[in-house]
Enzyme design. Structure first.
Site, PDB file in Angstrom:
ATOM      1  N   ILE A 144      -6.343 -27.158  -0.687  1.00  0.00           N
ATOM      2  CA  ILE A 144      -5.085 -27.571  -0.586  1.00  0.00           C
ATOM      3  C   ILE A 144      -4.169 -26.668  -1.562  1.00  0.00           C
ATOM      4  CG2 ILE A 144      -5.298 -28.996  -2.755  1.00  0.00           C
ATOM      5  CD1 ILE A 144      -3.453 -31.063  -1.410  1.00  0.00           C
ATOM      6  N   LYS A 179       1.351 -29.044  -1.434  1.00  0.00           N
ATOM      7  CA  LYS A 179       1.180 -28.346  -2.552  1.00  0.00           C
ATOM      8  C   LYS A 179       2.032 -26.774  -2.303  1.00  0.00           C
ATOM      9  CE  LYS A 179      -0.937 -31.265  -4.735  1.00  0.00           C
ATOM     10  NZ  LYS A 179      -0.354 -32.280  -5.762  1.00  0.00           N
ATOM     11  N   ASP A 227     -12.100 -28.549  -0.420  1.00  0.00           N
ATOM     12  CA  ASP A 227     -10.599 -28.968  -0.423  1.00  0.00           C
ATOM     13  C   ASP A 227      -9.580 -27.659  -0.857  1.00  0.00           C
ATOM     14  OD1 ASP A 227      -7.991 -30.012  -0.751  1.00  0.00           O
ATOM     15  OD2 ASP A 227      -8.840 -31.679  -1.634  1.00  0.00           O
ATOM     16  N   TYR A 248     -10.318 -33.077 -10.019  1.00  0.00           N
ATOM     17  CA  TYR A 248      -9.176 -34.120  -9.742  1.00  0.00           C
ATOM     18  C   TYR A 248      -9.395 -35.653  -9.898  1.00  0.00           C
ATOM     19  CZ  TYR A 248      -5.882 -36.687  -6.431  1.00  0.00           C
ATOM     20  OH  TYR A 248      -4.885 -37.535  -6.073  1.00  0.00           O
TER      21      TYR A 248
END
Lengths: 530, 461
Positions: B236, B273, B234, B149
């Site tokens: 998410i 998300k 992470d 990202y």
């Protein structure tokens, strides 16, 4: 890890001993060194030996150093983090991966020697309630305004649902606008509403431009973000003291900016002077500190006094001459209760053709609108570069979208806001007066104050030794015997012992006699023993 | 008037905030000319925003059934006063409970999360930064598998002063993390005289859309134990795992290992998300490491979640019927949407990395490159943004070292818009020479490319 001299002699014969010891191996090292110093022989031994010794010392230390010790954390800090890692370190050769120095220093469960936090914790553990817990600790250490919550509640009961969801009645409920990504530094609607609110708070004396606003999740990140923008690690801000204890954490911790207190005195009612700033600046320079800004709170926390126009002018001249910034934390601007009119630095800037790019204002809705839980802070700056940088940094501290939408609605209701501000001021004034008069009965005088949620009181006549220790003892008595949590001046870096900050906005009028009666226990016992 | 240059901090004055990359420039172009089905049908379609807009109706219908949730009422009694004053960085207990349980549910209840070990933050952007502050000093390095990202370049490095060393993954094995790649990255860090403090992975991966395989997780855990460092996972996108293989959280992978391992593994989560609520700014860190939890909790003062939001979400997430239905339905919609995209791409002769999660596909356009170089990728990307009118994310912005891969998001638009975007791409590919539907002169391209303003108003996950 202390070792006796015998152990040292046997295991490590070439360990350096302090020169004062008179034994054989030691003298073999010391004499050549002395020789070198005195310019006599022994140069080879005198230079090679120390180097070799130093090398072996490093090797020895490296092998025997506990693997989890973070080099920059203090010994006490690492010892009290998690004691059980000591045993774990022996079980497996690889112990816990170390944390950063920042984390290691503050990972203790009861960090902060600051009494400010200690008091808040004790109070939270045993909170006073007139009926449910009449013997609990009365909270006078938290600058929270509970006097006018009912007004806000009333507005919300009528308008919250509509404000949050009622945008388009035909389309039905639609959360798309609420749910999706917003600009990190706040929606333009909220910026406009906040700019308008700030104008109302300053009673129309100045108008604020929404495009100079960066919104953050509270004033705490606002001041931190500003610190990151204005100073580098190791730089300093000059801060008139006494000052808000929270800044020690908010500014020093991650942005690693030093705070240099500029002590103010009771003889001046704790107002700062430009001369004192000048002295502090020079002294900081001598210490090798680069000063990047002056940070003031106006209305002041913890004293509650206002900075007058002349001083503001003097301050602006001072920062211009030194080519540094000025940060004015005006978070209590709407919570004035005295006769003196509050003058924002924005008002002074408006009037004069001054270089504005060095001035930045911190604001928020936690105090004036009694909504600390909603997390809305403001950086108001005249410097485009700062605004650009701050708006990017705001991504780490954005205001939640539903809260933004709710507040747009509330702040745009200017009739409600003006009624609220006026009623709130009246209630503050009333409570302040009642408190001050009640404290007078105990012989406790307050510093002159026109704003904020607190009285800055002189209890120096009740401390045994006129020192920080004496003040701490009194603070402790107040907490344990009187069961009242107050903020001691030392937490605020006040140079004169015996001053305390007492907040009056978390109590009701009925609580005042209880407070007085409790404090009397301590003042009386002091009188009787002296 | 003699105006001396007013000094700002180095951080504020420099441009190294990772926002000059093409990723963000594409955003700018989109903002200038955004697609709208009626008012601007030839505008640029946003396919670079990893936002989940597929399941708002589910939340809206819950809101319609629970009107008091926004009125600060609990069973008719006002809770406003408590909420207005609530700024405890330990978080609203009811919300932490609900959040921990929701995270467990997303993992099929195979692991337990202790609400006391949960730290709430204003979004996972804040959570990631806080963890780096807790674990590293300026000059320390964190290893991150590529592609990753683009926001990490900013979030992990900017204020913390930490460095990112990429763990290069390649298409030869589906961009999986391998032990040699980890070792190579570690070695790179040492060459640069950087102390490695941890590895940070995104699982499910952004931008790949794949979940870490069991053996990858084992490799990672073995590696961090051997090197004595931390692992940040992470997660998410944990609720977007719409297809098999299933998502294995690192929390699950370490259940067999001892306490020492648990102490160095930290999970980041967010509702941005899975629930499609990025505007709410809700993130969390979960760790067994008490020192990390304690420090992160205090650091969360710089990014607390509004009590109003915490309260509302505690009600939403405590409704188990809602969460079970939402998780299942959301996954179903994501799967359908992903299939739509991959099918359409297949008919144009474009393949994607096989993915089972995320809000995007990792698309292979290497065969469309004029030259298989980063410049070739940039050239193709500019044509797609400018001539085709699709803002997609080039692999180079994600630090992918194989030119020709692009991230294409599918969950932030309607079905019709997705179909239109595929039509446009089809025309472009089949026409062969990049004429496309939207004709724009090459001169404007060059001018636009030269513009260097770091414009950023939205996040770009």
């Amino acid at each position: 890890m202390t070792r006796g001299s015998d152990g040292e002699k046997r295991s490590r014969p070439h360990q350096p001993h302090p020169p004062s010891r008179s034994n054989g191996p030691a003298m073999r090292i010391v004499v050549p060194l002395q020789g070198v110093v005195q310019g006599r022989g022994g140069l080879v031994l005198g230079s090679l030996l120390p180097c070799a010794l130093f090398y072996f010392l490093q090797l020895y230390l490296k092998r025997h150093r506990s693997p989890k010790n973070d080099p920059s954390a203090s010994a006490s800090a690492s010892a009290s983090i998690i004691p059980r890692t000591l045993s774990r370190g022996q079980l497996s050769p690889r112990a816990q991966p170390p944390l950063s120095a920042r984390a290691a220093a503050l990972a203790r469960p009861d960090d902060d020697d600051s009494l400010y936090y200690a008091g808040l914790r004790r109070c939270a553990a045993d909170p006073y309630h007139p009926t449910r817990n009449p013997d609990g600790v009365i909270q006078l250490g938290l600058a929270e305004n509970q006097l006018s919550l009912d007004l806000v509640q009333e507005w919300l009961v009528k308008n919250a649902k509509e404000a949050l969801l009622g945008e388009d009645k035909e389309e039905g409920l639609n959360i798309r606008g609420l749910a999706t990504y917003q600009p990190f530094d706040g929606s333009i609607d909220l910026k406009m509403a906040v700019a308008g609110f700030m104008g109302q708070v300053m009673r129309g004396s100045v108008s604020f431009n929404p495009s100079q606003i960066v919104l953050t999740s509270g004033a705490t990140p606002a001041i931190e973000i500003l610190s990151f923008c204005l100073a580098d690690t190791g730089n300093a801000f000059l801060v008139p003291s006494p000052y808000y204890p929270g800044w020690d954490r908010d500014i020093k911790w991650r942005s690693r900016v030093e705070l240099v207190p500029v002590p103010c005195r009771s003889t001046d009612n704790f107002s700062f002077s430009i001369a004192a700033l000048e002295r502090a600046y020079t002294q900081a320079k001598k210490r090798g500190l680069k000063v990047r800004a002056v940070l003031i709170s106006n209305p002041s926390n913890p004293v509650g006094n206002l900075v007058n126009k002349e001083t503001l002018y003097g301050l602006l001249e001072f920062v211009t001459e030194k080519n540094i910034h000025l940060i004015s934390d005006e978070i209590f601007a709407g919570s004035t209760h005295g006769k003196t009119k509050f003058v924002s630095v924005a008002e002074v800037l408006d009037a004069e053709a001054l270089d504005k790019s060095r001035v930045h204002i911190i604001y928020g809705l936690s105090k004036d609108l009694s909504l600390p839980g909603f997390r809305v802070g403001v950086i108001y700056s005249y410097n485009e570069n700062v605004l650009n940088a701050a708006s990017k940094l705001a991504r780490f501290s954005s205001v939640s979208a539903p809260t933004q939408r709710l507040l747009v609605s509330m702040l745009s209701d200017s009739m409600f806001i003006s009624e609220y501000l006026e009623t709130n001021r009246e209630r503050l004034q009333r409570m302040y007066r009642l408190f001050v008069d009640a404290l007078k009965q105990l012989g406790i005088e307050c510093a002159g104050s026109s704003g904020g949620f607190y009285c800055w009181v002189d209890m120096s006549k009740f401390i045994q030794s006129y020192s920080e220790k004496g003040e701490q003892k009194l603070w402790d008595k107040l907490l344990t015997i009187a069961k009242v949590n107050v903020t001691p001046g030392s937490s605020c870096h006040c140079i004169e012992p015996g001053w305390f900050r007492l907040c009056f906005t978390t109590s009701t009028e009925k609580d005042i006699p209880v407070v007085i009666q409790r404090i009397r226990k301590v003042t009386e016992s002091h009188r009787m023993s002296h | 008037m003699n105006c001396k240059q007013l000094l700002l901090s180095k951080k504020a004055a420099c441009n190294a905030h990772g926002e000059d990359s093409s990723y963000f420039l594409g955003w700018q172009e989109y903002e200038k000319n955004p697609y709208h089905p009626i008012t601007n049908p030839h505008g640029i379609i946003q396919m670079g925003l990893a936002e989940n807009q597929l399941s708002f109706d589910l939340i809206e219908s819950w809101l319609a059934r629970n009107p008091d949730s926004t009125a600060f009422k609990s069973e008719g009694v006002s809770v406003f006063r408590e909420l207005a004053l609530f700024q405890d960085y330990h978080g609203l207990p009811a919300f932490k409970h609900a959040m921990a349980e929701f995270m467990e549910e997303l993992r099929g209840n195979k692991v337990a999360f202790d609400p006391r070990k949960l730290v709430l933050t204003a979004g996972s952007t804040s959570a990631n930064e806080i963890l780096i502050f807790c674990l590293g000093e300026p000059g320390d390095a964190f290893l991150v598998p590529t592609p990753y990202y683009p926001g990490f370049d900013r979030d992990l490095k900017w204020r913390t002063g930490a460095e990112i060393i990429p763990i290069h993954c390649s298409s030869s094995n589906g961009f999986r993390i391998t032990k040699p790649a980890l070792e190579e990255a570690y070695h790179q860090a040492q060459q640069q005289k950087l102390r490695v403090k941890g590895v940070l992975v995104t699982n499910p991966s952004n931008p790949l859309g794949t979940t870490l395989a069991h053996r990858e997780l084992e490799t990672l855990i073995d590696f961090i134990v051997a090197k004595g460092i931390h692992l940040i996972s992470d997660e998410i996108y944990s609720g977007t795992n719409f297809d098999s293989p299933g998502f294995i959280s690192v929390a699950e992978a370490i259940t067999e290992r001892g306490e020492e391992v648990a102490d160095r593994v930290h999970i980041v989560y967010s509702l941005s998300k899975d629930l499609g609520l990025p505007g709410f700014r809700v993130g969390a860190i979960h760790s067994q490491n008490e020192a990390v939890v304690s420090t992160a909790t205090k650091m969360s003062s710089f990014g607390l979640i509004s009590s109003q939001t915490q309260y509302f979400l505690s009600l939403l997430l405590s409704d188990k019927e809602f969460t079970a239905n939402y998780i299942a339905e959301n996954k179903k919609r994501l799967r359908e949407r992903q299939k739509r995209l991959t099918e359409a791409l297949r008919t144009i002769g474009i393949s994607c990395l096989e993915s089972n999660a995320g809000l995007f596909c990792w698309v292979d356009m290497r065969h469309l490159l004029k030259t298989k170089t980063p410049e070739g990728e940039m050239e193709l990307w500019k044509r797609i943004v400018h001539d085709v009118g699709l803002n997609i994310s080039p692999g180079s912005s994600c630090h992918c070292n194989e030119p020709g891969w692009f991230r294409v998001c599918f969950a932030n638009m309607s079905e019709e818009t997705l179909d239109i975007s595929m039509e446009r791409l089809k025309s472009f590919v089949l026409s062969g020479d990049g004429r496309g539907k939207i004709g724009r002169g090459p001169r404007r391209l060059i001018k636009w490319v030269r513009a260097i303003s770091a414009f950023d108003r939205r996040s770009e996950r």
